[in-house]
Design an enzyme around this catalytic site. Structure first.
Site, PDB file in Angstrom:
ATOM      1  N   ALA A 121      10.476   1.548 -39.074  1.00  0.00           N
ATOM      2  CA  ALA A 121       9.564   2.124 -38.090  1.00  0.00           C
ATOM      3  C   ALA A 121       9.852   3.586 -37.749  1.00  0.00           C
ATOM      4  O   ALA A 121       9.305   4.107 -36.781  1.00  0.00           O
ATOM      5  CB  ALA A 121       9.616   1.277 -36.816  1.00  0.00           C
ATOM      6  N   ASN A 177      16.314  -2.397 -34.958  1.00  0.00           N
ATOM      7  CA  ASN A 177      16.489  -2.245 -36.403  1.00  0.00           C
ATOM      8  C   ASN A 177      16.543  -0.781 -36.788  1.00  0.00           C
ATOM      9  O   ASN A 177      17.231  -0.391 -37.735  1.00  0.00           O
ATOM     10  CB  ASN A 177      15.327  -2.921 -37.122  1.00  0.00           C
ATOM     11  CG  ASN A 177      15.319  -4.399 -36.839  1.00  0.00           C
ATOM     12  OD1 ASN A 177      16.186  -5.120 -37.286  1.00  0.00           O
ATOM     13  ND2 ASN A 177      14.354  -4.858 -36.057  1.00  0.00           N
ATOM     14  N   HIS A 205       9.948   6.652 -31.304  1.00  0.00           N
ATOM     15  CA  HIS A 205      11.349   6.838 -31.733  1.00  0.00           C
ATOM     16  C   HIS A 205      11.597   8.323 -31.988  1.00  0.00           C
ATOM     17  O   HIS A 205      10.918   8.933 -32.814  1.00  0.00           O
ATOM     18  CB  HIS A 205      11.618   6.066 -33.024  1.00  0.00           C
ATOM     19  CG  HIS A 205      11.377   4.588 -32.914  1.00  0.00           C
ATOM     20  ND1 HIS A 205      12.135   3.766 -32.140  1.00  0.00           N
ATOM     21  CD2 HIS A 205      10.449   3.796 -33.493  1.00  0.00           C
ATOM     22  CE1 HIS A 205      11.696   2.520 -32.251  1.00  0.00           C
ATOM     23  NE2 HIS A 205      10.668   2.512 -33.070  1.00  0.00           N
TER      24      HIS A 205
HETATM   25  N1  LIG Z   1      13.206  -2.356 -40.038  1.00  0.00           N
HETATM   26  C1  LIG Z   1      12.410  -2.047 -39.016  1.00  0.00           C
HETATM   27  O1  LIG Z   1      12.179  -0.877 -38.684  1.00  0.00           O
HETATM   28  C2  LIG Z   1      11.753  -3.152 -38.283  1.00  0.00           C
HETATM   29  C3  LIG Z   1      12.190  -4.444 -38.439  1.00  0.00           C
HETATM   30  N2  LIG Z   1      11.609  -5.469 -37.742  1.00  0.00           N
HETATM   31  C4  LIG Z   1      12.190  -6.786 -37.898  1.00  0.00           C
HETATM   32  O2  LIG Z   1      11.521  -7.457 -38.947  1.00  0.00           O
HETATM   33  C5  LIG Z   1      11.515  -8.873 -38.692  1.00  0.00           C
HETATM   34  C6  LIG Z   1      10.078  -9.396 -38.782  1.00  0.00           C
HETATM   35  O3  LIG Z   1       9.293  -8.744 -37.819  1.00  0.00           O
HETATM   36  P1  LIG Z   1       7.845  -9.327 -37.430  1.00  0.00           P
HETATM   37  O4  LIG Z   1       7.063  -9.604 -38.643  1.00  0.00           O
HETATM   38  O5  LIG Z   1       7.303  -8.450 -36.381  1.00  0.00           O
HETATM   39  O6  LIG Z   1       8.301 -10.706 -36.750  1.00  0.00           O
HETATM   40  P2  LIG Z   1       7.382 -11.925 -36.266  1.00  0.00           P
HETATM   41  O7  LIG Z   1       8.109 -12.516 -35.098  1.00  0.00           O
HETATM   42  O8  LIG Z   1       5.983 -11.519 -36.101  1.00  0.00           O
HETATM   43  O9  LIG Z   1       7.479 -12.923 -37.512  1.00  0.00           O
HETATM   44  C7  LIG Z   1       8.694 -13.482 -37.928  1.00  0.00           C
HETATM   45  C8  LIG Z   1       8.388 -14.795 -38.637  1.00  0.00           C
HETATM   46  O10 LIG Z   1       9.583 -15.249 -39.254  1.00  0.00           O
HETATM   47  C9  LIG Z   1       9.784 -16.614 -38.963  1.00  0.00           C
HETATM   48  N3  LIG Z   1      11.223 -16.852 -38.942  1.00  0.00           N
HETATM   49  C10 LIG Z   1      12.142 -16.295 -38.131  1.00  0.00           C
HETATM   50  N4  LIG Z   1      13.373 -16.711 -38.428  1.00  0.00           N
HETATM   51  C11 LIG Z   1      13.229 -17.587 -39.463  1.00  0.00           C
HETATM   52  C12 LIG Z   1      14.143 -18.367 -40.219  1.00  0.00           C
HETATM   53  N5  LIG Z   1      15.455 -18.343 -39.971  1.00  0.00           N
HETATM   54  N6  LIG Z   1      13.644 -19.141 -41.211  1.00  0.00           N
HETATM   55  C13 LIG Z   1      12.319 -19.174 -41.466  1.00  0.00           C
HETATM   56  N7  LIG Z   1      11.400 -18.445 -40.787  1.00  0.00           N
HETATM   57  C14 LIG Z   1      11.860 -17.661 -39.797  1.00  0.00           C
HETATM   58  C15 LIG Z   1       9.106 -16.860 -37.638  1.00  0.00           C
HETATM   59  O11 LIG Z   1       8.697 -18.212 -37.513  1.00  0.00           O
HETATM   60  C16 LIG Z   1       7.923 -15.897 -37.697  1.00  0.00           C
HETATM   61  O12 LIG Z   1       6.776 -16.500 -38.243  1.00  0.00           O
HETATM   62  C17 LIG Z   1      12.153  -9.057 -37.302  1.00  0.00           C
HETATM   63  O13 LIG Z   1      13.512  -9.419 -37.423  1.00  0.00           O
HETATM   64  C18 LIG Z   1      12.029  -7.688 -36.683  1.00  0.00           C
HETATM   65  O14 LIG Z   1      13.057  -7.440 -35.724  1.00  0.00           O
HETATM   66  C19 LIG Z   1      10.530  -5.237 -36.935  1.00  0.00           C
HETATM   67  C20 LIG Z   1      10.066  -3.972 -36.762  1.00  0.00           C
HETATM   68  C21 LIG Z   1      10.678  -2.825 -37.352  1.00  0.00           C
HETATM   69  O1  LIG Z   2       9.343   0.116 -33.560  1.00  0.00           O
HETATM   70  C1  LIG Z   2       9.534  -0.968 -34.114  1.00  0.00           C
HETATM   71  O2  LIG Z   2       8.783  -1.440 -34.990  1.00  0.00           O
HETATM   72  C2  LIG Z   2      10.652  -1.886 -33.779  1.00  0.00           C
HETATM   73  C3  LIG Z   2      11.874  -1.231 -33.392  1.00  0.00           C
HETATM   74  O3  LIG Z   2      11.954  -0.434 -32.513  1.00  0.00           O
HETATM   75  C4  LIG Z   2      13.069  -1.640 -34.109  1.00  0.00           C
HETATM   76  O4  LIG Z   2      13.055  -2.708 -34.723  1.00  0.00           O
HETATM   77  O5  LIG Z   2      14.054  -0.881 -34.052  1.00  0.00           O
END
Ligand SMILES: NC(=O)C1=CN([C@@H]2O[C@H](COP(=O)(O)OP(=O)(O)OC[C@H]3O[C@@H](n4cnc5c(N)ncnc54)[C@H](O)[C@@H]3O)[C@@H](O)[C@H]2O)C=CC1
Ligand SMILES: O=C([O-])CC(=O)C(=O)O
EC number: 1.4.1.21
Length: 254
Positions: A121, A177, A205
């Site tokens: 992000a 993250n 950010h």
């Molecule tokens: N790298 C980055 O900049 C960012 C990373 N993220 C991270 O990416 C990940 C996904 O984000 P979103 O799609 O928004 O999340 P979300 O909450 O919309 O979807 C996550 C999905 O994964 C499933 N899930 C969670 N843990 C599980 C497990 N152990 N086994 C099977 N299914 C599981 C949930 O049931 C849900 O359907 C999160 O950990 C979030 O913190 C989010 C935003 C930015």
């Molecule tokens: O902005 C976002 O998508 C989520 C965020 O701050 C993070 O995961 O660090």
């Protein structure tokens, strides 16, 4: 390239939409989520298969996109790497645990697999990686989010956290993250400030880096995903762009 999805929420939804529209040259074949209905919904968009266990997709895929949770990185990513499959990790915060990171790197190396961490992000990871070839003096991230994005409600702006990324990640595991990606890119425990601000409607950010190269500052004002307002659309776009890059013969940017 045949890709499997682990975690069928906001990020996976956007990726699947792009693949369905022919905008990413990969085949999205398999979907796993602990909520089977979510996996089935996404699978139906691209004629893919929802599986009951991530292990069921491994013989068929080249790469798995983890877009689930830090817990999934701990429990399921090792299984994927053990099978020699590459992984894109979105829940980067989990990689702030040095023991887990070492174990994943060793498992990947032993099985000839690669762990990809997209820029997520924020913008500026390219510059930070380049700057870290020289001497870095300081790296600071200020994250400002609407309270709802932080899972709280309040009427006044409030600094929720000031400190190092390693500690922030324990207190805000689903929101930091970005701090983890910055820390990993320059191999230091960066300074972090997290502000809940009812006056903003984006996930903002600000990254400031100082070193012997000079100084840069980036500001990303992210539109939030409708499916999950904690997550910025840019995070999904970075994964989509990475999937495209993996099928290209020229790579631009550090
Ligand atoms: N790298 C980055 O900049 C960012 C990373 N993220 C991270 O990416 C990940 C996904 O984000 P979103 O799609 O928004 O999340 P979300 O909450 O919309 O979807 C996550 C999905 O994964 C499933 N899930 C969670 N843990 C599980 C497990 N152990 N086994 C099977 N299914 C599981 C949930 O049931 C849900 O359907 C999160 O950990 C979030 O913190 C989010 C935003 C930015
Ligand atoms: O902005 C976002 O998508 C989520 C965020 O701050 C993070 O995961 O660090």
């Amino acid at each position: 390239m045949i890709v499997g999805i682990l975690g069928c929420g906001a990020i996976a939804n956007l990726i699947t939409g792009f693949v369905r529209d022919g905008r990413v040259p990969v085949e999205l074949g398999f979907f796993y989520d602990r909520d089977l209905e979510r996996a089935e919904n996404l699978a139906s968009m691209v004629d893919g298969t929802a599986v009951l266990d991530v292990r069921d997709m491994l013989p068929e895929v080249d790469l798995v996109v983890e877009a689930a949770s830090p817990e999934a990185v701990r429990e399921l990513v090792p299984v994927v790497l053990e099978a020699g499959r590459d992984v894109v990790v979105m829940s980067v915060g989990a990689l702030m645990d040095p023991e887990l990171r070492k174990m994943l790197e060793e498992t990947a190396s032993r099985n000839n697999a690669t762990i990809h961490v997209p820029s997520g992000a924020i913008v500026g990871l390219d510059g930070l990686k380049a700057a870290s070839v020289g001497t870095i003096e300081s790296v600071k991230l200020v994250t400002r989010k609407p309270p709802r994005s932080l899972g709280i409600s309040m009427d006044e702006k409030k600094v929720l956290y000031r400190g190092r990324a390693s500690e922030a990640v324990k207190r805000f595991p689903l929101n930091i993250n970005v701090a983890a990606a910055l820390s990993l890119a320059c191999d230091r425990d960066i300074e972090v400030e997290i502000i809940a601000d009812p006056a903003v409607d984006r996930n903002v950010h600000e990254v400031t880096v100082r070193g012997d190269f000079g100084e840069f500052k980036t500001i990303t004002e992210n539109v939030r995903c409708s499916v999950n307002p904690k997550t910025s659309v840019m995070a999904a776009y970075s994964a989509i762009r990475l999937l495209k890059s993996l099928s290209e013969n020229m790579h631009v940017g550090t």
